[in-house]
Design an enzyme around this catalytic site. Structure first.
Site, PDB file in Angstrom:
ATOM      1  N   HIS A  51      34.473  43.083-103.555  1.00 59.16           N
ATOM      2  CA  HIS A  51      35.051  43.429-102.247  1.00 59.16           C
ATOM      3  C   HIS A  51      35.176  44.954-102.077  1.00 59.16           C
ATOM      4  CE1 HIS A  51      37.851  41.859 -98.830  1.00 59.16           C
ATOM      5  NE2 HIS A  51      37.210  42.945 -98.459  1.00 59.16           N
TER       6      HIS A  51
ATOM      7  N   GLY B 180      30.009  42.290 -83.592  1.00 57.23           N
ATOM      8  CA  GLY B 180      31.027  43.298 -83.279  1.00 57.23           C
ATOM      9  C   GLY B 180      30.554  44.643 -83.802  1.00 57.23           C
ATOM     10  N   ARG B 181      31.516  45.527 -84.078  1.00 52.50           N
ATOM     11  CA  ARG B 181      31.157  46.886 -84.511  1.00 52.50           C
ATOM     12  C   ARG B 181      30.263  46.873 -85.749  1.00 52.50           C
ATOM     13  NH1 ARG B 181      36.565  47.261 -83.817  1.00 52.50           N
ATOM     14  NH2 ARG B 181      37.350  48.648 -82.200  1.00 52.50           N
ATOM     15  N   ILE B 182      30.662  46.095 -86.769  1.00 49.76           N
ATOM     16  CA  ILE B 182      29.914  46.142 -88.039  1.00 49.76           C
ATOM     17  C   ILE B 182      28.553  45.459 -87.874  1.00 49.76           C
ATOM     18  CG2 ILE B 182      29.929  45.530 -90.500  1.00 49.76           C
ATOM     19  CD1 ILE B 182      33.037  45.782 -90.381  1.00 49.76           C
TER      20      ILE B 182
ATOM     21  N   ARG C  83      34.422  37.804 -94.836  1.00 48.68           N
ATOM     22  CA  ARG C  83      35.529  37.206 -95.573  1.00 48.68           C
ATOM     23  C   ARG C  83      34.990  35.980 -96.316  1.00 48.68           C
ATOM     24  NH1 ARG C  83      37.886  41.351 -95.322  1.00 48.68           N
ATOM     25  NH2 ARG C  83      39.924  41.756 -94.393  1.00 48.68           N
TER      26      ARG C  83
ATOM     27  N   THR D 198      29.638  40.139 -96.254  1.00 53.23           N
ATOM     28  CA  THR D 198      30.573  41.259 -96.457  1.00 53.23           C
ATOM     29  C   THR D 198      31.791  41.064 -95.542  1.00 53.23           C
ATOM     30  OG1 THR D 198      29.361  42.526 -94.790  1.00 53.23           O
ATOM     31  CG2 THR D 198      28.823  42.982 -97.094  1.00 53.23           C
TER      32      THR D 198
ATOM     33  N   ARG E 289      30.041  35.007 -80.173  1.00 55.39           N
ATOM     34  CA  ARG E 289      30.772  34.240 -79.162  1.00 55.39           C
ATOM     35  C   ARG E 289      30.361  34.693 -77.759  1.00 55.39           C
ATOM     36  NH1 ARG E 289      36.909  34.721 -80.330  1.00 55.39           N
ATOM     37  NH2 ARG E 289      36.025  36.793 -80.410  1.00 55.39           N
TER      38      ARG E 289
ATOM     39  N   GLU F  69      39.203  34.608-103.551  1.00 56.73           N
ATOM     40  CA  GLU F  69      39.222  35.926-104.158  1.00 56.73           C
ATOM     41  C   GLU F  69      40.526  36.188-104.918  1.00 56.73           C
ATOM     42  OE1 GLU F  69      37.159  38.396-101.232  1.00 56.73           O
ATOM     43  OE2 GLU F  69      38.541  39.963-101.855  1.00 56.73           O
TER      44      GLU F  69
HETATM   45  C1  DGY Z   1      38.826  45.226 -94.324  1.00 62.69           C
HETATM   46  O1  DGY Z   1      39.141  46.325 -93.866  1.00 62.69           O
HETATM   47  O2  DGY Z   1      39.064  44.191 -93.704  1.00 62.69           O
HETATM   48  C2  DGY Z   1      38.108  45.197 -95.622  1.00 62.69           C
HETATM   49  O3  DGY Z   1      37.793  43.924 -96.024  1.00 62.69           O
HETATM   50  C3  DGY Z   1      38.889  45.891 -96.702  1.00 62.69           C
HETATM   51  O4  DGY Z   1      38.622  47.197 -96.599  1.00 62.69           O
END
Ligand code: DGY
Length: 331
Positions: A283, A153-155, A236, A234, A175, A265
């Site tokens: 986080h 996706g974007r990230i 979840r 980074t 996917r 967490e």
């Molecule tokens: C999000 O935006 O989902 C990050 O985990 C928290 O900034």
């Protein structure tokens, strides 16, 4: 109308809510806590919540006036969206504005764990740097290695762009495969899931947390990775079976991990902090001054739009709510 903001956001941004609505702000730098949240929501028309707030059926049942939940975060696994839809409650998130800072942090973790930055810093700080030697603190190459991206996706795409600058070969699994022109621009090659596990020198996770992605990385997946590979998370925490990861790190089944998020967490699986081959962050993927301000502004825009009867720009359950007859307790 009454608004509850459960986090300590910049005052000049929350002033925009206060200008028109009776607003309560939980301005301590820690989560509001379940009991306080449950006792506050019966009076509330709009909720701007943090990713640490669980917005579930129990809470929604107690909030008959609630119209909108504006999440301060792009990931909204803290919210039971189906229950919100049933209650006629709009849910919004903050996509896009944190893409670059989160991708930067994924690269920082990759470099930190690969090049043993934290270990070397500790060594230097403790006064143990007494001579230079050719074989001290040897790390792993980054340039020329293969970066595997799970979730494009974007990230994920922003990480791919950065990796290109480091001369990495980028492979990904998603996917849906990206269109060819987008793959071309990113110089990213689509591979099946087993190949992603087997070929990555660094495997970076960028999937949302859903029932399908919970424990996406478990014992079998860790066993399928190269013993020299690093896992970067980074996304979840529950995407990774953390106990299995500790075993894999301890036994040298994989070389290391860079983690910004954790399965339970803020608790860490026992054993994780004893390992030198991990870098552990609290986080902070999107934690830059500018990004957090943009997230706050976006969450406020969403909240105000929903309360003013406009369409919130980042309305995640828009289609489901529009398809549903207006008969819930909150409509
Ligand atoms: C999000 O935006 O989902 C990050 O985990 C928290 O900034």
């Amino acid at each position: 109308m009454k608004i509850l903001v459960t986090g300590n956001l910049p005052e000049d941004i929350t002033d925009r809510i206060r200008a028109d609505y009776a607003t309560r702000i939980h301005d301590l730098d820690r989560p509001m806590g379940r009991d306080a949240l449950l006792s506050a929501v019966p009076e509330v028309d709009g909720l701007l919540c943090m990713i640490t707030d669980r917005i579930d059926a129990e809470l929604l049942d107690r909030a008959p006036r609630l119209k909108i939940v504006a999440n301060f975060g792009v990931g909204y696994n803290n919210i039971d969206v189906a229950a919100a839809t049933r209650h006629g409650v709009m849910v919004t998130n903050t996509p896009g504005v944190l893409t670059d800072s989160t991708a930067d942090l994924a690269m920082a973790l990759l470099l930190a764990v690969g090049r043993r930055i934290v270990e070397s810093d500790r060594h230097t700080r403790e006064g143990r740097f007494q001579f230079w030697a050719p074989f001290h603190f040897l790390g792993h190459e980054v340039s020329g290695t293969t970066l595997g991206i799970a979730g494009m996706g974007r990230i994920g795409q922003a990480v791919a762009r950065r990796a290109k600058g480091f001369g990495m070969r980028v492979i990904y699994h998603n996917r849906n495969r990206l269109p060819a022109d987008q793959e071309g621009r990113l110089e990213a090659h689509y591979v099946e899931w087993p190949a992603l596990l087997a070929e990555s020198d660094y495997l970076s996770l960028h999937v949302p947390l859903t029932d399908e992605t919970r424990h996406l990385i478990g014992p079998a997946e860790l066993a399928a990775m190269k013993p020299s590979a690093f896992l970067i998370n980074t996304a979840r925490g529950p995407v990774v079976d953390e106990a299995a990861l500790v075993d894999a790190l301890r036994s040298g089944r994989i070389a290391g991990a860079g983690l910004d998020v954790y399965e339970n967490e803020p608790e860490l699986t026992p054993g994780l902090t004893d390992l030198d081959n991990v870098v552990l962050l609290p986080h902070v993927g999107s934690a830059t001054v500018a990004t957090r301000r943009r997230m706050a502004a976006m969450a406020v825009d969403n909240l105000l739009a929903g309360l003013d009867g406009r369409e919130p720009p980042n309305w995640v359950n828009a289609n489901d709510m529009k398809a549903r007859p207006a008969s819930g307790q909150n409509t």
